[in-house]
Motif scaffolding. Sequence first.
Motif, PDB file in Angstrom:
ATOM      1  N   ASP A   1       2.229  13.789 -19.082  1.00 52.43           N
ATOM      2  CA  ASP A   1       3.115  13.362 -20.281  1.00 52.43           C
ATOM      3  C   ASP A   1       3.470  11.923 -19.785  1.00 52.43           C
ATOM      4  O   ASP A   1       4.636  11.543 -19.259  1.00 52.43           O
ATOM      5  N   PRO A   2       2.759  10.925 -20.429  1.00 58.00           N
ATOM      6  CA  PRO A   2       3.255   9.579 -20.392  1.00 58.00           C
ATOM      7  C   PRO A   2       4.811   9.042 -20.452  1.00 58.00           C
ATOM      8  O   PRO A   2       5.234   8.100 -20.094  1.00 58.00           O
ATOM      9  N   THR A   3       5.369   9.843 -21.565  1.00 59.02           N
ATOM     10  CA  THR A   3       6.661   9.514 -21.736  1.00 59.02           C
ATOM     11  C   THR A   3       7.699   9.851 -20.581  1.00 59.02           C
ATOM     12  O   THR A   3       8.934   9.305 -20.745  1.00 59.02           O
ATOM     13  N   CYS A   4       7.111  10.458 -19.553  1.00 57.90           N
ATOM     14  CA  CYS A   4       7.872  10.859 -18.435  1.00 57.90           C
ATOM     15  C   CYS A   4       8.217   9.511 -17.744  1.00 57.90           C
ATOM     16  O   CYS A   4       8.862   9.712 -16.536  1.00 57.90           O
ATOM     17  N   TYR A   5       7.128   8.614 -17.881  1.00 53.98           N
ATOM     18  CA  TYR A   5       7.142   7.387 -16.925  1.00 53.98           C
ATOM     19  C   TYR A   5       8.082   6.162 -17.452  1.00 53.98           C
ATOM     20  O   TYR A   5       7.754   5.692 -18.523  1.00 53.98           O
ATOM     21  N   THR A   6       9.014   5.660 -16.658  1.00 54.18           N
ATOM     22  CA  THR A   6      10.160   4.749 -17.325  1.00 54.18           C
ATOM     23  C   THR A   6       9.927   3.310 -16.647  1.00 54.18           C
ATOM     24  O   THR A   6      10.554   2.356 -16.656  1.00 54.18           O
ATOM     25  N   GLY A   7       8.727   3.309 -15.982  1.00 55.56           N
ATOM     26  CA  GLY A   7       8.574   1.877 -15.320  1.00 55.56           C
ATOM     27  C   GLY A   7       8.401   1.975 -13.635  1.00 55.56           C
ATOM     28  O   GLY A   7       8.559   2.935 -13.217  1.00 55.56           O
ATOM     29  N   SER A   8       8.340   0.661 -13.297  1.00 57.15           N
ATOM     30  CA  SER A   8       8.015   0.440 -11.763  1.00 57.15           C
ATOM     31  C   SER A   8       9.313   1.131 -10.881  1.00 57.15           C
ATOM     32  O   SER A   8       8.956   1.898  -9.819  1.00 57.15           O
ATOM     33  N   GLN A   9      10.539   1.056 -11.353  1.00 63.59           N
ATOM     34  CA  GLN A   9      11.523   1.973 -10.440  1.00 63.59           C
ATOM     35  C   GLN A   9      11.305   3.311 -10.672  1.00 63.59           C
ATOM     36  O   GLN A   9      11.921   4.031  -9.707  1.00 63.59           O
ATOM     37  N   ASP A  10      10.584   3.793 -11.515  1.00 63.69           N
ATOM     38  CA  ASP A  10      10.467   5.169 -11.545  1.00 63.69           C
ATOM     39  C   ASP A  10       9.292   5.796 -10.613  1.00 63.69           C
ATOM     40  O   ASP A  10       9.683   6.590  -9.425  1.00 63.69           O
ATOM     41  N   ALA A  11       8.425   5.214 -10.449  1.00 63.72           N
ATOM     42  CA  ALA A  11       7.125   5.517  -9.452  1.00 63.72           C
ATOM     43  C   ALA A  11       6.191   4.565  -9.309  1.00 63.72           C
ATOM     44  O   ALA A  11       5.831   3.749 -10.279  1.00 63.72           O
ATOM     45  N   ARG A  12       5.712   4.086  -7.988  1.00 65.44           N
ATOM     46  CA  ARG A  12       4.537   2.977  -8.117  1.00 65.44           C
ATOM     47  C   ARG A  12       3.971   3.216  -6.548  1.00 65.44           C
ATOM     48  O   ARG A  12       4.807   4.104  -5.793  1.00 65.44           O
ATOM     49  N   PHE A  13       2.924   2.886  -6.451  1.00 64.45           N
ATOM     50  CA  PHE A  13       2.360   3.031  -5.034  1.00 64.45           C
ATOM     51  C   PHE A  13       1.485   1.790  -4.661  1.00 64.45           C
ATOM     52  O   PHE A  13       0.972   1.020  -5.320  1.00 64.45           O
ATOM     53  N   ALA A  14       0.986   1.738  -3.319  1.00 66.12           N
ATOM     54  CA  ALA A  14       0.472   0.737  -2.895  1.00 66.12           C
ATOM     55  C   ALA A  14      -0.515   1.720  -1.799  1.00 66.12           C
ATOM     56  O   ALA A  14      -0.235   2.451  -1.111  1.00 66.12           O
ATOM     57  N   PHE A  15      -1.930   1.063  -1.603  1.00 72.14           N
ATOM     58  CA  PHE A  15      -2.827   1.799  -0.551  1.00 72.14           C
ATOM     59  C   PHE A  15      -3.634   0.762   0.117  1.00 72.14           C
ATOM     60  O   PHE A  15      -3.843  -0.360  -0.216  1.00 72.14           O
ATOM     61  N   ALA A  16      -4.391   1.150   1.053  1.00 74.76           N
ATOM     62  CA  ALA A  16      -5.456   0.522   1.733  1.00 74.76           C
ATOM     63  C   ALA A  16      -6.563   1.509   2.247  1.00 74.76           C
ATOM     64  O   ALA A  16      -6.361   2.556   2.361  1.00 74.76           O
ATOM     65  N   VAL A  17      -7.673   0.888   2.631  1.00 73.24           N
ATOM     66  CA  VAL A  17      -8.757   1.574   2.842  1.00 73.24           C
ATOM     67  C   VAL A  17      -9.360   0.633   4.149  1.00 73.24           C
ATOM     68  O   VAL A  17      -9.811  -0.381   3.786  1.00 73.24           O
ATOM     69  N   GLU A  18      -9.643   1.440   5.227  1.00 72.15           N
ATOM     70  CA  GLU A  18     -10.084   0.617   6.670  1.00 72.15           C
ATOM     71  C   GLU A  18     -11.296   1.653   7.279  1.00 72.15           C
ATOM     72  O   GLU A  18     -11.324   2.953   6.724  1.00 72.15           O
ATOM     73  N   THR A  19     -12.091   1.200   7.989  1.00 72.39           N
ATOM     74  CA  THR A  19     -12.754   1.785   8.589  1.00 72.39           C
ATOM     75  C   THR A  19     -13.293   1.449  10.115  1.00 72.39           C
ATOM     76  O   THR A  19     -13.054   0.050  10.264  1.00 72.39           O
ATOM     77  N   ASP A  20     -13.458   2.089  11.048  1.00 75.06           N
ATOM     78  CA  ASP A  20     -14.070   2.002  12.372  1.00 75.06           C
ATOM     79  C   ASP A  20     -15.378   2.451  12.607  1.00 75.06           C
ATOM     80  O   ASP A  20     -15.989   2.656  11.653  1.00 75.06           O
ATOM     81  N   GLU A  21     -15.611   2.303  13.809  1.00 77.61           N
ATOM     82  CA  GLU A  21     -17.322   3.108  14.126  1.00 77.61           C
ATOM     83  C   GLU A  21     -17.428   4.543  13.584  1.00 77.61           C
ATOM     84  O   GLU A  21     -18.501   4.988  13.487  1.00 77.61           O
ATOM     85  N   GLU A  22     -16.286   5.015  13.410  1.00 75.14           N
ATOM     86  CA  GLU A  22     -16.475   6.763  13.328  1.00 75.14           C
ATOM     87  C   GLU A  22     -16.011   7.309  11.994  1.00 75.14           C
ATOM     88  O   GLU A  22     -16.492   8.401  11.652  1.00 75.14           O
ATOM     89  N   ASN A  23     -14.878   6.502  11.373  1.00 78.85           N
ATOM     90  CA  ASN A  23     -14.200   7.175  10.345  1.00 78.85           C
ATOM     91  C   ASN A  23     -13.712   6.151   9.498  1.00 78.85           C
ATOM     92  O   ASN A  23     -13.748   4.947   9.680  1.00 78.85           O
ATOM     93  N   LEU A  24     -13.365   6.728   8.216  1.00 83.15           N
ATOM     94  CA  LEU A  24     -12.855   5.953   7.065  1.00 83.15           C
ATOM     95  C   LEU A  24     -11.707   6.402   6.988  1.00 83.15           C
ATOM     96  O   LEU A  24     -10.984   7.660   7.198  1.00 83.15           O
ATOM     97  N   TYR A  25     -10.530   5.465   6.795  1.00 80.03           N
ATOM     98  CA  TYR A  25      -9.130   5.797   6.789  1.00 80.03           C
ATOM     99  C   TYR A  25      -8.540   5.317   5.426  1.00 80.03           C
ATOM    100  O   TYR A  25      -9.070   4.182   5.105  1.00 80.03           O
ATOM    101  N   ILE A  26      -7.559   6.126   4.958  1.00 78.34           N
ATOM    102  CA  ILE A  26      -6.859   5.708   3.732  1.00 78.34           C
ATOM    103  C   ILE A  26      -5.424   5.869   3.966  1.00 78.34           C
ATOM    104  O   ILE A  26      -5.042   6.887   4.630  1.00 78.34           O
TER     105      ILE A  26
END
Length: 616
Positions: free
Chosen positions: A445-470
């Motif tokens: 229900d997009p009407t439940c979203y009122t803007g950045s103050q309601d919810a937002r997120f940031a993320f990163a993706v990295e890797t070493d020799e054995e694993n992928l990390y999020i």
Amino acid sequence: MKINKPMAAALLVVVFAGCRLRGTDEFRVAESAERNPWTHLQANADPDNFQFIIVADRTGGHRPGIFGLAVDKINLLQPEFVLCVGDLIEGYTDDETVIDQQWREFNDVIARLQMPFFYLPGNHDQTNPVMVQAWKERYGRSFYHFLYKDVLFLCLNSESTVDDPGALGALSAEQIDYFRQVLDKHPGVRWTLVLMHKPLWRMDDPTWAEFAELLHDRPATIFAGHEHRYLKSQRDGQNHFVLSTTGGFSELRGPSCGEFDHLVWVTQTDSGPILANLMLEGIWDENIVTEEMGNLIDKQPFIIEPLFVDADRFRGRHRLRLQLINDGAAPLDVKGRFRPNPHILPSPQHLQTTLAPESRQTLEIDLTSLESLPLEAVRPLEIDWKLKSALPNNPNFAREVDNSAKPVRRYACRKRSTPVRVDGVLDEWETLPLVVDPPGFMQFDPTCYTGSQDARFAFAVETDEENLYIAVRVKDDIRVYTPSTAPWQQDGIEIRLDARPASLRDHGKNIAEIKEILFVGLSPAAEEREMVFYKKESMPVGLEAICVETADGHVTEVRIPHAYLDARQGEPWNAFRLNIAVNDFDTPDERGVQLWWQPDWRRSISPSGSGTFVRN
């Protein structure tokens, strides 16, 4: 609709001069020797025929009010009884209070029916042992049979593997033995009708093969649901139907795609059931989508190659490649037209060709950017298609579809020299460079979203020799956590990772979650033992994930072994596709919003190759 015999027998007797009185079992009417305003007087009123209705999936993301509307329409139609193919409540919880509330809500609607209703379980009704017990307490048996006017009805439970999180559905040995005895006891019935939730014949399920053998050489018709798309097929001379929805989640793209809300009106005759699919807006026969049409729909005749741009802006000239595919046995006429676009000029702008049976063509379109813009600001290039083909059950098959192309980035997986401790503390992460504010796509229900103050997120993706990390940090002004429900029914996060080869992952639409891709669904808790981790026991070996509550939202960390990605690609992995959705609820009810980084891959608007990460 069935004929009311007492009313028919009471038809007004009309006598005209010069006419003789003609009588039948149903009609008494004056008949002229010369001509009469009717075709004949043999009423279509076989006393052995009867009518009933089958309702399709109500849940799996139900749309409030639709099923109740269907119940009201059933009462107008007055069938003799009503059957179902399961998924009656949302389920996916072990909270007995929630389970009780959902069943009470459903039964309050069913109580309005003026005729019998036969229950049958789906995966949403028997998600776990707690829900299985709740079913037993309310309805007793989860599989059974009954006879009506010498027609045998078999109601199966396709959820016999509820204790096996990796199973797609199956019939228990107890069920098969039960129905073997039932069928042995009733060898000469007029017809056998089988109802269940999951279409096990489409899942290569060995238990279904064993059950189907019991039906061999017997006049029978089989009904199922679960897939939320209508499909008719034949196996061993028997019609098999997958029904669409009666209020469950659907894109509602219409009869040509098998996506609609319907009631199945069945008239049982000596020669088998006759189906009429009753829509809220009309009535269709049983050939809405045959297997031939389904193949043309499921195997999309268009593949848009990813329009990768290794820059942050779209400028200059580019080339778009389209593959047109005809896997059918008849020629396919294709016409395409690009809609006007303020940012991209395609050449040519109109496309027209005929594909021979079992052939494909590749078209190359020159694209010119009309101005330099950030990739996120470029409007998708939309294409309208018209398809025509002479199919066996529909010689005038025509379909209009649209899809789109959009320039997308490829993202590099940052390399790191030390492993990440999957503990929900992000001190080891230098930055979270991918900021999703505003979201790229919204669901529920997009009407439940009122803007950045309601919810937002940031993320990163990295890797070493054995694993992928999020790593994902979510900012949320109001937190709603209900540990007994699924991550998409409360504040939570969904991570989808497609590590298949590029030919499969770049343009996959409506792909089967969990089976084809990695799905990690989490909801936070103050303590890890209370965290919701959807189907944790079926995750790849070595995968770790945690989602913890913070003062202003929640944090997620995931570790995925390279071995998983290598196995999916059949060689050392070089790229994968990623998407992240944050579920945001501000009240503990069913109204929430799902905030996506990229458009949901299951949607037709998803750009080919979106969210692709490459290995450095």
